[in-house]
Design a protein around this motif. Sequence first.
Motif, mmCIF file in Angstrom:
data_model
loop_
_atom_site.group_PDB
_atom_site.id
_atom_site.type_symbol
_atom_site.label_atom_id
_atom_site.label_comp_id
_atom_site.label_asym_id
_atom_site.label_seq_id
_atom_site.Cartn_x
_atom_site.Cartn_y
_atom_site.Cartn_z
ATOM 1 N N THR A 3 10.985 2.858 8.694
ATOM 2 C CA THR A 3 10.780 4.177 8.118
ATOM 3 C C THR A 3 11.799 4.474 7.028
ATOM 4 O OG1 THR A 3 12.210 5.362 9.665
ATOM 5 C CG2 THR A 3 9.916 4.963 10.352
ATOM 6 N N VAL A 4 11.441 5.416 6.173
ATOM 7 C CA VAL A 4 12.376 5.851 5.140
ATOM 8 C C VAL A 4 13.634 6.411 5.798
ATOM 9 C CG1 VAL A 4 12.747 7.513 3.269
ATOM 10 C CG2 VAL A 4 10.562 6.286 3.443
ATOM 11 N N ALA A 5 13.465 7.111 6.915
ATOM 12 C CA ALA A 5 14.616 7.673 7.625
ATOM 13 C C ALA A 5 15.535 6.571 8.151
ATOM 14 C CB ALA A 5 14.145 8.555 8.777
ATOM 15 N N GLN A 6 14.950 5.493 8.675
ATOM 16 C CA GLN A 6 15.762 4.366 9.153
ATOM 17 C C GLN A 6 16.520 3.715 8.002
ATOM 18 O OE1 GLN A 6 12.559 2.181 10.994
ATOM 19 N NE2 GLN A 6 13.223 2.741 13.068
ATOM 20 N N LEU A 7 15.839 3.573 6.883
ATOM 21 C CA LEU A 7 16.484 2.995 5.707
ATOM 22 C C LEU A 7 17.627 3.889 5.234
ATOM 23 C CD1 LEU A 7 16.715 1.034 3.323
ATOM 24 C CD2 LEU A 7 14.856 2.316 2.205
ATOM 25 N N GLU A 8 17.384 5.178 5.166
ATOM 26 C CA GLU A 8 18.424 6.103 4.725
ATOM 27 C C GLU A 8 19.620 6.093 5.676
ATOM 28 O OE1 GLU A 8 16.303 9.774 4.414
ATOM 29 O OE2 GLU A 8 15.589 9.363 2.367
ATOM 30 N N ASP A 9 19.344 5.990 6.977
ATOM 31 C CA ASP A 9 20.436 5.922 7.955
ATOM 32 C C ASP A 9 21.300 4.691 7.705
ATOM 33 O OD1 ASP A 9 19.674 8.242 9.197
ATOM 34 O OD2 ASP A 9 18.635 7.262 10.867
ATOM 35 N N CYS A 37 0.847 -1.179 0.000
ATOM 36 C CA CYS A 37 0.000 0.000 0.000
ATOM 37 C C CYS A 37 0.884 1.231 0.000
ATOM 38 C CB CYS A 37 -0.901 0.024 1.237
ATOM 39 S SG CYS A 37 -2.056 -1.356 1.299
ATOM 40 N N GLY A 38 2.065 1.098 0.581
ATOM 41 C CA GLY A 38 3.082 2.122 0.496
ATOM 42 C C GLY A 38 2.754 3.389 1.241
ATOM 43 N N SER A 39 3.224 4.514 0.698
ATOM 44 C CA SER A 39 3.165 5.773 1.418
ATOM 45 C C SER A 39 1.739 6.245 1.665
ATOM 46 C CB SER A 39 3.945 6.843 0.658
ATOM 47 O OG SER A 39 3.443 6.983 -0.645
ATOM 48 N N GLU A 40 0.776 5.825 0.841
ATOM 49 C CA GLU A 40 -0.591 6.259 1.052
ATOM 50 C C GLU A 40 -1.143 5.704 2.356
ATOM 51 O OE1 GLU A 40 -2.990 5.341 -2.275
ATOM 52 O OE2 GLU A 40 -1.850 6.544 -3.693
ATOM 53 N N ALA A 41 -0.865 4.442 2.649
ATOM 54 C CA ALA A 41 -1.378 3.821 3.866
ATOM 55 C C ALA A 41 -0.459 4.072 5.059
ATOM 56 C CB ALA A 41 -1.539 2.318 3.647
ATOM 57 N N HIS A 42 0.833 4.212 4.801
ATOM 58 C CA HIS A 42 1.807 4.360 5.876
ATOM 59 C C HIS A 42 2.788 5.477 5.532
ATOM 60 C CE1 HIS A 42 0.299 0.561 7.450
ATOM 61 N NE2 HIS A 42 0.448 0.055 6.238
ATOM 62 N N PRO A 43 2.401 6.721 5.759
ATOM 63 C CA PRO A 43 3.278 7.841 5.402
ATOM 64 C C PRO A 43 4.655 7.712 6.057
ATOM 65 C CG PRO A 43 1.095 8.618 6.021
ATOM 66 C CD PRO A 43 1.140 7.159 6.358
ATOM 67 N N GLY A 44 5.688 7.895 5.253
ATOM 68 C CA GLY A 44 7.047 7.847 5.788
ATOM 69 C C GLY A 44 7.610 6.460 5.967
ATOM 70 N N ALA A 45 6.838 5.428 5.592
ATOM 71 C CA ALA A 45 7.303 4.050 5.778
ATOM 72 C C ALA A 45 7.903 3.510 4.486
ATOM 73 C CB ALA A 45 6.153 3.151 6.216
ATOM 74 N N ALA A 46 9.076 2.892 4.605
ATOM 75 C CA ALA A 46 9.650 2.160 3.478
ATOM 76 C C ALA A 46 9.022 0.781 3.401
ATOM 77 C CB ALA A 46 11.162 2.051 3.632
ATOM 78 N N ALA A 47 8.655 0.238 4.559
ATOM 79 C CA ALA A 47 7.995 -1.065 4.633
ATOM 80 C C ALA A 47 7.343 -1.204 5.998
ATOM 81 C CB ALA A 47 9.000 -2.197 4.417
ATOM 82 N N VAL A 48 6.347 -2.076 6.043
ATOM 83 C CA VAL A 48 5.729 -2.445 7.322
ATOM 84 C C VAL A 48 5.810 -3.963 7.417
ATOM 85 C CG1 VAL A 48 3.661 -2.407 8.737
ATOM 86 C CG2 VAL A 48 4.179 -0.465 7.249
ATOM 87 N N VAL A 49 6.414 -4.432 8.497
ATOM 88 C CA VAL A 49 6.641 -5.871 8.680
ATOM 89 C C VAL A 49 6.095 -6.272 10.039
ATOM 90 C CG1 VAL A 49 8.348 -7.721 8.672
ATOM 91 C CG2 VAL A 49 8.762 -5.661 7.322
#
Length: 216
Positions: free
Chosen positions: A43-49, A25-37
């Motif tokens: 989060t995108v920030a965690q991935l970027e870090d 569902c991506g950013s529409e369902a989970h703003p700022g999330a790269a994935a939900v597990v």
Amino acid sequence: MHRRRRTALVLSAAIAAAAPLLTACGSEAHPGAAAVVGGQRITVAQLEDRVNEVRRAQRAAVPDESQYQQVLASTSSLTRDTLHNMVLDRVLHRAAQDEGVTVSRKELQQMRTGLEQQAGGAKVLETTWLQRYGVAPDRLDDNLRIQLEAQKLAQKLGTDTSAPAFWKVMSAASAELRIDLNPRYGTWNVEKSSRVDAKTPWVREITASGTPQQTA
């Protein structure tokens, strides 16, 4: 133990194949999330870090600018591959938990010590994992723990990590966790526990000689 053959699994990307998909569902369902597990956000920030950790380590290891640019070119899919590994780590950990597999600190240390002996020292091992597998030095223990979980899980199942029995358990764990991948990073293949566009072998073995071997 140091004389026995040691195997280190590196979970990078599974071979793509047609299979049931859990489309993000991506950013529409989970703003700022790269994935939900399993209901937990990466989060995108965690991935970027995590990606930045690797890039900093690569920069430190390759001070020459032209060579560094070559490294960047050869690891252009680092962000997607890093997210894939972050998700796959959680899938594997769930599969191991479901089968009652645990890894002790002593087992982890034994594995690392053995690999350091093979590589020729701790720094050489860290550099090898960074260059071959995109694992930052500070994440090496975490990576080895996951690899050891995979090894012990396969042993408990009486199989190996390329066998259908192993992947059946991984697929079940993947389905349990209801993985929701942001579309910008692809879609998730439940049966193969991999990103759909991933095309490189997911497992490599390192023998006592330290030579990596790809496993189909």
